[in-house]
Design an enzyme around this catalytic site. Structure first.
Site, PDB file in Angstrom:
ATOM      1  N   GLU A 381       0.807  -1.231   0.000  1.00 51.42           N
ATOM      2  CA  GLU A 381       0.000   0.000   0.000  1.00 51.42           C
ATOM      3  C   GLU A 381       0.837   1.277   0.000  1.00 51.42           C
ATOM      4  OE1 GLU A 381      -2.846  -0.333   3.203  1.00 51.42           O
ATOM      5  OE2 GLU A 381      -4.153  -1.569   1.962  1.00 51.42           O
ATOM      6  N   GLU A 461      -6.684  -7.814  -0.559  1.00 47.97           N
ATOM      7  CA  GLU A 461      -7.321  -7.590   0.740  1.00 47.97           C
ATOM      8  C   GLU A 461      -8.723  -7.060   0.516  1.00 47.97           C
ATOM      9  OE1 GLU A 461      -5.233  -5.165   3.619  1.00 47.97           O
ATOM     10  OE2 GLU A 461      -3.289  -5.929   2.970  1.00 47.97           O
TER      11      GLU A 461
HETATM   12  C1  GAL Z   1      -4.876  -2.672   4.957  1.00 47.09           C
HETATM   13  C2  GAL Z   1      -3.471  -3.134   5.319  1.00 47.09           C
HETATM   14  C3  GAL Z   1      -3.482  -4.303   6.272  1.00 47.09           C
HETATM   15  C4  GAL Z   1      -4.457  -4.069   7.365  1.00 47.09           C
HETATM   16  C5  GAL Z   1      -5.802  -3.869   6.757  1.00 47.09           C
HETATM   17  C6  GAL Z   1      -6.911  -3.763   7.763  1.00 47.09           C
HETATM   18  O1  GAL Z   1      -4.867  -1.372   4.517  1.00 47.09           O
HETATM   19  O2  GAL Z   1      -2.763  -3.476   4.169  1.00 47.09           O
HETATM   20  O3  GAL Z   1      -2.209  -4.496   6.793  1.00 47.09           O
HETATM   21  O4  GAL Z   1      -4.086  -2.957   8.103  1.00 47.09           O
HETATM   22  O5  GAL Z   1      -5.774  -2.685   5.996  1.00 47.09           O
HETATM   23  O6  GAL Z   1      -8.123  -3.834   7.099  1.00 47.09           O
END
Ligand code: GAL
Length: 749
Positions: A381, A461
């Site tokens: 990210e 994710e």
């Molecule tokens: C994302 C991140 C993860 C975690 C997640 C929580 O932005 O890459 O490490 O923090 O959010 O939803």
């Protein structure tokens, strides 16, 4: 001949570090590796407590046989900034918490006793990736992976790489590159022999080459009767590399598989066959000891992901994880998306150079794992940085031509320098905070990439912080948690331009104060920190075929008044059965089919029982006489599984389940304790305390008095030698339950 033995026992540990005294035997507590510098409570602790230096020491006697050999210590991983001293002299340093490093002892050992001193600094030093800004996970401190003592001939095998091109051809090929270590710069002469062995240990081919340079290349062709490595039968072959030089013999064994991976604009292919990727992210942390659980716990996590959650891929967010974990992924057929350390922040030039070194170290460590299918070569990210990411991609492609690169982003229209565009798509739920579109599971690929063409694309994710859900949250919230995972997976399955989706995340994890629920926990997992499932775990599990396992999980605690407005409707039943029959009270049994209208793309949509199905409020509503209920799953017309609930749950038994009752003499084993009702269902709102008493050659990880958290709690026991370990769990009204675990050196897999 090479000797590579564990160097984990007999260390001492103390907080603080004084370089001037690195040559002195200092007072310290005896410890065994893997070790965490600061044991943390389960929740609500000060995460700054480990951000400082610590000292590890070990005394050992140099063996007379080592004369003329190369002697090294190999550290599989230590957090975060390590400096190694031998008899007070600084001999090695490594500023990364996730990649291995070595300390060369050759020529510096003295006769008799020697002293290794290791400084470990757990500070979040902004010069070291991932540090420099805020990160949503803890990194802990300590020598948290294994350490090995390695003795080799002066010229030895430093690394080997085996690649298997054209696995779809009838006769297979393999190309091998052997790198030599020759720290004494001896003249090179001798032979390298490579033998390929079948899973049964039979030789299938061998070849030799003379030593002319530091890298020896060999090629094999015409390999017949080869079985491919795939998810259902992850066949592993072995390469035995033997080096014979004037200075001695060296030998290494490496497991590998014949398989091909491909990410295209219409998805992922394993061995030429399309496969929709279904996965979750894994942090490598555990309660209390953070990263510091060894081989057995690492292997068990892989087993949980594959066998309990039925995933086909895991992302090692956000760093290279234990090779024990990857070895197990190889053995069980679980694909891996592995990435370099980092979280949103990119530091200065030196930081970026360190990150490029992490790419090198990750790939060189893991290039023979058939489970690893893609390299994440961007800091998770992070913002675009052309020069930096052009370099990480260049290096990855130079080191490994067989796997694609990717990089995980959350910023749309970021520059694509990788082979596969990976997106953390948290759009679902944005509508609640003023997003400008109705509820949407995933954005279209081109909107995310900003490109005018389709590219290989995957979701890395979703869910996570958009809907944190605790294992003991109200049923209605858990049903919504389930729904969000279902909606995103349905969208991913339905879009041929998406190779697959990896949700956030497998297990709850400890985090910094800036994230999580204030308790230093991100309750983002489909399982809690003990790997106990929330309902959402069954969204994933229920996508497997019933021939693998019939799954039937009604998303309910079967109680009248837990949801707003009462009742249990709409009731989602996560299942891979053809039909689910409901029997309750005097109602005639009724069968329900999976809801393909709502989730047309899922391999196994859930059954959903709605208010409209019972317009006269004869089932599942507030105010009706609450009755026992039975759900029966049918496959091919036959009942195959059941879920039963009582209307009047009372605490009836305490069940203690260890993951194994025979373990290796230094393995950790997880034990789960559940308080159950008279039907054997977990009591979801039971928070009473239990005592844990461990006797025999085992150490309890964490405190001896804990509370059940939503009716269950887990703990780990680490064996300290061979013998019988007894764990006795005491609960004030459910009594005492004991389990016996035998630890012995021979039982390790
Ligand atoms: C994302 C991140 C993860 C975690 C997640 C929580 O932005 O890459 O490490 O923090 O959010 O939803």
């Amino acid at each position: 001949m090479r000797s590579h033995v564990a160097f984990n026992d007999g260390w001492t540990f103390a907080p603080g570090f004084d370089a001037a005294r690195a040559g002195e035997v200092l007072p310290g507590e005896p410890v065994t590796l893997p070790h965490t510098a600061v044991e943390l409570p389960f929740a609500y602790f000060d995460e700054k407590s480990y951000g400082k230096p610590f000292t590890y020491q070990k005394r050992f006697v140099a063996d007379a046989d080592w004369a003329g050999q190369e002697v090294d210590l190999v550290f599989d991983g230590a957090m975060a900034d390590s400096v190694v001293y031998l008899n007070g002299e600084r001999i090695a340093a490594h500023a990364d918490g996730y990649t291995p490093f070595e300390a060369r002892l050759t020529g510096r050992l003295r006769a008799g006793e020697n002293l290794i001193t290791v400084k470990i600094d757990g500070s979040e030093n902004p010069a070291i990736p991932p540090f420099g800004a805020r990160i949503d996970y803890l990194t802990y401190a300590g020598i948290y992976r294994d350490v090995w003592l390695r003795i080799t001939a002066p010229v030895s095998i430093a690394n080997c790489k085996i690649e298997t091109p054209d696995v779809l051809a009838p006769l297979k090929r393999a190309t091998v590159a052997i790198e030599l270590a020759n720290p004494q710069n001896l003249p090179l002469s001798g032979t390298v022999t490579v033998t390929l062995r079948s899973p049964k240990g039979e030789t299938i081919a061998d070849a030799s080459a003379p030593l002319e340079a530091n890298i020896v290349q060999l090629a094999f062709a015409g390999l017949a009767d080869i079985r491919l490595w795939d998810l259902a039968s992850p066949t592993l072959y072995e390469m035995v590399v033997r080096l014979a030089t004037a200075s001695g013999i060296d030998e290494r064994r490496v497991r590998f598989g014949f398989r091909s991976v491909e990410f295209t604009t219409d998805g992922f292919r394993l061995n030429g066959t399309p496969l929709k990727l279904l996965g979750l992210n894994r942090h490598q942390s555990f309660p209390y000891v953070g990263y510091a659980l060894g081989r057995a716990a690492q292997e068990r996590d892989a087993d949980i992901l594959k066998q309990v959650l039925k995933l086909n891929i895991v992302r090692t967010s956000h760093y290279p994880q234990s090779t024990w974990f990857l070895d197990r992924c190889d053995e069980i057929g679980l694909l891996v998306f592995e990435e370099i350390p980092g979280w949103q922040h990119v530091g200065d030039k030196a930081w970026q150079e360190a990150s490029v070194e992490n790419v090198r170290s990750m790939i060189r460590r893991d290039w023979n794992h058939p489970s690893v299918v893609i390299w994440g070569v961007r800091v998770n990210e992070s913002k675009d940085n052309h020069a930096f990411y052009a370099e990480t991609n260049r290096l990855a492609r130079q080191l490994d031509t067989t796997r694609p690169t990717s990089g995980v982003r959350c910023i749309v229209e970021s520059e694509l320098l990788e082979d596969v565009y990976a997106m953390n798509d948290f759009i679902l739920g944005m509508e609640e905070i003023g997003g400008n579109r109705p509820r949407t599971p995933l954005r279209p690929q081109k909107e995310v990439t900003g490109l005018d063409r389709t590219v290989p694309y995957m979701i890395t994710e979703f869910a996570g912080h958009m809907y944190p859900t605790k294992v003991y949250d109200q049923e209605q919230r858990q049903a919504e948690h389930v729904t969000r995972h279902l909606e995103v997976l349905n969208a991913a399955y339905g879009d041929p331009e998406i190779a697959g989706a990896i949700g956030w995340c497998a297990f709850d994890y400890n985090t910094h104060k800036d994230f999580g629920s204030g308790d230093r926990i991100c309750h983002h997992g489909v399982m809690d920190m003990f790997r106990e499932p929330k309902f959402a775990a069954f969204v994933y599990a229920s996508q497997c075929e019933p021939s693998d396992e019939a799954i039937l999980k009604p998303v309910t605690f079967w109680t009248r008044g837990d949801r707003n407005h009462g009742g249990v409707l709409p009731l989602i039943i996560l299942t891979n059965c053809d039909e689910v029959e409901l029997t309750s009270g005097n109602m005639p049994p009724r069968r329900f089919a999976p809801d393909r209208a709502t989730y047309p793309h899922l391999p196994h949509p859930p059954v959903i029982i709605r208010r409209e199905d019972y317009p006269n409020e004869e089932f599942g509503h507030w105010g009706m006489g609450w009755q026992n209920v039975t759900f029966t799953g049918y496959v091919g017309g036959k009942p195959v599984c059941k879920a039963e609930f009582v209307a009047d749950p009372v605490a009836s038994s305490l069940v203690v389940s260890p993951d194994a009752t025979r373990i290796g003499a230094s393995d950790s084993v997880r034990v789960i304790v559940r308080a159950l009702d008279q039907m054997g269902n977990r009591l979801p709102y039971m928070f009473e305390p239990i005592g844990i008493d461990v006797t025999g050659p085992g150490e309890l990880v964490g405190p001896g008095q804990v509370s059940l958290i939503g009716g269950s709690v887990g703990f780990w026991i680490t064996a300290r030698g061979a013998g019988e370990i007894t764990a006795t769990i005491t609960h004030a009204r459910l009594g005492k339950v004991g389990v016996k675990i035998t630890s012995d050196a021979g039982s390790r897999r």
